[in-house]
Structure formats: structure tokens, C-alpha cells
Scaffold this active site. Structure first.
Site, PDB file in Angstrom:
ATOM      1  CB  SER A  31     -40.648  85.497  47.334  1.00 34.67           C
ATOM      2  OG  SER A  31     -39.880  86.121  48.346  1.00 34.67           O
TER       3      SER A  31
ATOM      4  CE1 TYR B 267     -41.079  90.801  45.037  1.00 36.15           C
ATOM      5  CE2 TYR B 267     -40.466  90.205  47.287  1.00 36.15           C
ATOM      6  CZ  TYR B 267     -40.402  89.976  45.922  1.00 36.15           C
ATOM      7  OH  TYR B 267     -39.682  88.911  45.442  1.00 36.15           O
TER       8      TYR B 267
HETATM    9  P1  NDP Z   1     -33.166  90.091  38.776  1.00 34.29           P
HETATM   10  O1  NDP Z   1     -33.492  91.535  38.911  1.00 34.29           O
HETATM   11  O2  NDP Z   1     -31.724  89.698  38.693  1.00 34.29           O
HETATM   12  O3  NDP Z   1     -33.923  89.473  37.530  1.00 34.29           O
HETATM   13  C1  NDP Z   1     -35.258  89.830  37.235  1.00 34.29           C
HETATM   14  C2  NDP Z   1     -35.600  89.398  35.824  1.00 34.29           C
HETATM   15  O4  NDP Z   1     -36.972  89.718  35.583  1.00 34.29           O
HETATM   16  C3  NDP Z   1     -34.769  90.128  34.781  1.00 34.29           C
HETATM   17  O5  NDP Z   1     -34.349  89.202  33.805  1.00 34.29           O
HETATM   18  C4  NDP Z   1     -35.749  91.121  34.179  1.00 34.29           C
HETATM   19  O6  NDP Z   1     -35.459  91.277  32.787  1.00 34.29           O
HETATM   20  C5  NDP Z   1     -37.077  90.388  34.344  1.00 34.29           C
HETATM   21  N1  NDP Z   1     -38.196  91.313  34.336  1.00 34.29           N
HETATM   22  C6  NDP Z   1     -38.504  92.248  35.258  1.00 34.29           C
HETATM   23  N2  NDP Z   1     -39.572  92.957  34.872  1.00 34.29           N
HETATM   24  C7  NDP Z   1     -39.958  92.450  33.668  1.00 34.29           C
HETATM   25  C8  NDP Z   1     -40.988  92.760  32.759  1.00 34.29           C
HETATM   26  N3  NDP Z   1     -41.868  93.738  32.995  1.00 34.29           N
HETATM   27  N4  NDP Z   1     -41.087  92.049  31.615  1.00 34.29           N
HETATM   28  C9  NDP Z   1     -40.204  91.053  31.356  1.00 34.29           C
HETATM   29  N5  NDP Z   1     -39.202  90.706  32.181  1.00 34.29           N
HETATM   30  C10 NDP Z   1     -39.084  91.396  33.324  1.00 34.29           C
HETATM   31  O7  NDP Z   1     -33.845  89.403  40.037  1.00 34.29           O
HETATM   32  P2  NDP Z   1     -33.968  87.864  40.498  1.00 34.29           P
HETATM   33  O8  NDP Z   1     -33.311  86.951  39.567  1.00 34.29           O
HETATM   34  O9  NDP Z   1     -33.591  87.821  41.921  1.00 34.29           O
HETATM   35  O10 NDP Z   1     -35.548  87.717  40.441  1.00 34.29           O
HETATM   36  C11 NDP Z   1     -36.217  86.721  39.725  1.00 34.29           C
HETATM   37  C12 NDP Z   1     -37.490  86.360  40.451  1.00 34.29           C
HETATM   38  O11 NDP Z   1     -37.169  85.838  41.725  1.00 34.29           O
HETATM   39  C13 NDP Z   1     -38.441  87.533  40.722  1.00 34.29           C
HETATM   40  O12 NDP Z   1     -39.752  87.084  40.511  1.00 34.29           O
HETATM   41  C14 NDP Z   1     -38.208  87.841  42.195  1.00 34.29           C
HETATM   42  O13 NDP Z   1     -39.338  88.429  42.780  1.00 34.29           O
HETATM   43  C15 NDP Z   1     -37.948  86.469  42.724  1.00 34.29           C
HETATM   44  N6  NDP Z   1     -37.237  86.354  43.981  1.00 34.29           N
HETATM   45  C16 NDP Z   1     -36.026  86.965  44.174  1.00 34.29           C
HETATM   46  C17 NDP Z   1     -35.349  86.808  45.363  1.00 34.29           C
HETATM   47  C18 NDP Z   1     -34.071  87.502  45.675  1.00 34.29           C
HETATM   48  O14 NDP Z   1     -33.759  87.691  46.873  1.00 34.29           O
HETATM   49  N7  NDP Z   1     -33.263  87.865  44.686  1.00 34.29           N
HETATM   50  C19 NDP Z   1     -35.888  85.938  46.421  1.00 34.29           C
HETATM   51  C20 NDP Z   1     -37.163  85.370  46.113  1.00 34.29           C
HETATM   52  C21 NDP Z   1     -37.778  85.546  44.927  1.00 34.29           C
HETATM   53  P3  NDP Z   1     -35.533  92.655  31.976  1.00 34.29           P
HETATM   54  O15 NDP Z   1     -35.207  93.751  32.930  1.00 34.29           O
HETATM   55  O16 NDP Z   1     -34.522  92.476  30.884  1.00 34.29           O
HETATM   56  O17 NDP Z   1     -36.919  92.683  31.459  1.00 34.29           O
HETATM   57  C1  8X3 Z   2     -37.075  88.331  47.748  1.00 30.01           C
HETATM   58  C2  8X3 Z   2     -36.808  87.937  49.167  1.00 30.01           C
HETATM   59  O1  8X3 Z   2     -36.882  88.838  51.553  1.00 30.01           O
HETATM   60  O2  8X3 Z   2     -35.906  90.253  49.832  1.00 30.01           O
HETATM   61  O3  8X3 Z   2     -38.287  87.848  47.312  1.00 30.01           O
HETATM   62  O4  8X3 Z   2     -38.305  89.915  49.929  1.00 30.01           O
HETATM   63  S1  8X3 Z   2     -36.997  89.309  50.152  1.00 30.01           S
END
Ligand code: NDP
Ligand code: 8X3
Length: 258
Positions: free
Chosen positions: A145, A158
């Protein structure tokens, strides 16, 4: 033989879009997550993308919590032989929980973030890397991220967890160098998925605020980048890729309309 990709956190957001993208390109896809129902629905949807009678061999669903080391080991160790050769691992499962100053942060939130974003990524990688080493080939794509590049107020734990992903991506690249395994980190900025809904415990108004007045990144944008990184020639490895919406210059500098 088509290549196989395993995506953690495929039940929504980046992971779901990545599964859709690779399935539509004919890859064999292992989808994982905790929400069984969603995995089942996604599996059916993905199977429909192959348009062939052998679609049942193309998608495999694994249901586990990445925080549970023995569940991870059992799920990945117990893959049927035909699914054991994983060419690309996308360590995507992750979350933010809360947005609080360090002095009032919830220790349960801290544990969820560290256990999922750091330890979960390690458990899954540990289960898959030995097979890649044995084959002398593989690609690990870690979803970091912008929060792993800079710290923003109240982002403390985070941001620390994503800084750990940054360090682990570098460490993996060093340790796996002699084994021909590529390691790529993709670091998105503001992206509208279920991320903020999870962060703010289901509060929809709070979850919309980070994306107000901008065109945020979407799941498909990240899926495109994962696909790009995964399909480069064997001698080319993207190490680190930072991607933001055009309206974002840093975590704190966002140009909003209106
Ligand atoms: P979502 O919440 O849409 O997706 C998160 C996914 O992670 C879900 O499929 C969830 O599945 C899974 N997950 C969470 N906890 C667990 C667990 N304990 N075991 C297994 N699976 C898990 O968020 P994003 O798609 O945005 O996030 C994906 C990644 O991208 C994360 O690592 C996030 O930190 C990162 N990210 C996101 C950004 C944003 O602004 N959206 C920016 C930068 C990075 P389920 O609940 O079914 O287990
Ligand atoms: C997610 C991006 O800026 O919301 O990793 O932390 S931010």
C-alpha cells in the site's frame, strides 16, 4: 497446460477482480477467503468465463482464515495433486481496522491487522514457497500500500503492517534470488472496495468519505497491474509498483472536486 494462480482474499475488492481477470485469460485460479458463500458464488461465476466443458478443472476454492497457521497449512498442503503447482501467488488478503490515534487505539484492531496483513501473508507464503523452489520457478505478488511507503495520522498500526509487507517483499526477493522466483510488490493508494467499510465497521457514510470528490482506483485497475506483472517475460521482474488515483499525490495530498 495453463498456469495456476492462487489469490488470497478473493471474495471482494482487488482479489475478486484479479480472479475474474485471470479466469477470463484462461488461467487456472485458486480462490481463497473466509466467506464460503461468496467463494461458491464466485467459483460459479468464474467457471462461466471459460466457456468450455472442462471449466470444472479451472477454478478451485479454498476456505480458510490466513491468521490460522495450521488452517493455512492444511488447506494448501491438502490441495489435490492437480492443483499443487502454483505459478503465481497473490498475497492480497488484508484489512485496516479503525483509524485512531495510537493512545486510544483498540488492541483487538491492532492484532487483527498485524495477524492478517503480516503473519497471514507469511503463513501462506511459507506454505507455497517450497513448491516454487522445488520447481525453480514462481512469482509472488504482495499487495502492499502507499501506507507501506509513508505514515499518515491515525494510520499508525495499519501503516506499520504495510511497512512490514514492504520489508518482507524485499526480504523475499533477496532470499529467493537463487531459486529463480520473482517477487513483486504492488502498492495502491485510495481504492474503493470494501476496504473502508471494513475499516469503519460497516459505517457507510464514513466509508464513502475517503473517495469523495475523486475518481478512486477500482479492483479492475489493480487486477490489470497484477496481470501485467505476471505476464512479463521470464527475465523481467517488476520489484515495486506504486499506483494512486490521478487525484492523489500522497496519502495526505488529494485533490478533490467541489
Ligand atoms: P476488501 O475488503 O474488498 O477485500 C479484502 C479481502 O481480504 C477479502 O476478500 C477478505 O475475504 C480477505 N480477508 C480479510 N481478512 C482475511 C483473513 N483473516 N483471512 C482470509 N482472508 C481475509 O479490500 P481490498 O480489496 O481493498 O483489499 C485487498 C488488499 O489491498 C488488502 O491487503 C489491503 O490492505 C490492500 N490495499 C487496499 C487499498 C484500498 O484503498 N482499498 C489500497 C492499498 C492496499 P473474507 O472476508 O471473505 O475472508
Ligand atoms: C489503503 C490506502 O491510504 O486508505 O491501503 O491507507 S489508505
Amino acid at each position: 497446460m495453463p498456469q495456476t494462480i492462487l489469490i488470497t482474499g478473493a471474495t471482494s475488492g482487488f482479489g475478486e477482480s484479479t480472479a475474474q481477470r485471470f479466469a477470463s485469460e484462461g488461467w487456472r485460479v485458486i480462490i481463497t477467503g473466509r466467506r464460503k458463500e461468496r467463494l461458491a458464488v464466485l467459483q460459479r461465476e468464474l467457471e462461466g468465463l471459460y466457456g468450455s466443458i472442462d471449466a470444472h478443472d479451472k477454478v478451485h476454492a479454498l476456505h480458510f482464515d490466513v491468521r490460522d497457521a495450521s488452517a493455512v497449512e492444511q488447506a494448501i498442503g491438502g490441495l489435490p495433486e492437480a492443483w499443487q503447482r502454483i505459478d503465481v501467488l497473490v498475497n492480497n488478503a488484508g484489512l485496516a481496522a479503525g483509524l485512531d490515534p495510537i493512545q486510544t487505539g483498540d488492541t483487538g484492531d491492532w492484532e487483527r491487522m498485524i495477524d492478517t496483513n503480516v503473519k497471514g501473508l507469511l503463513y501462506v507464503s511459507r506454505a507455497i514457497i517450497p513448491g516454487m523452489i522445488a520447481r525453480g520457478k514462481g512469482h509472488i505478488i504482495n499487495i502492499g500500500s502507499t501506507a507501506g511507503k509513508e505514515v499518515y495520522p491515525k494510520g499508525n498500526v495499519y501503516c506499520a503492517s504495510k511497512h512490514a509487507v514492504d520489508a518482507l517483499s524485499k526480504g523475499m526477493r533477496q532470499d529467493l534470488l537463487p531459486h529463480g522466483i520473482k517477487v513483486t510488490q504492488i502498492c495502491p493508494g485510495l481504492a474503493e472496495t470494501e476496504f473502508s467499510l471494513v475499516r469503519f465497521g460497516g459505517d457507510e457514510a464514513k466509508a464513502k468519505a475517503p473517495y469523495a470528490g475523486i475518481e478512486p482506483l477500482r479492483g479492475a485497475d489493480i487486477a490489470n497491474l497484477v496481470h501485467f506483472a505476471a505476464t512479463l517475460p521470464a527475465h523481467v521482474c517488476i520489484n515495486d509498483l506504486v499506483v494512486t488515483p490521478t487525484a492523489q499525490a500522497s496519502s495526505m495530498l488529494v485533490h478533490r472536486a467541489g
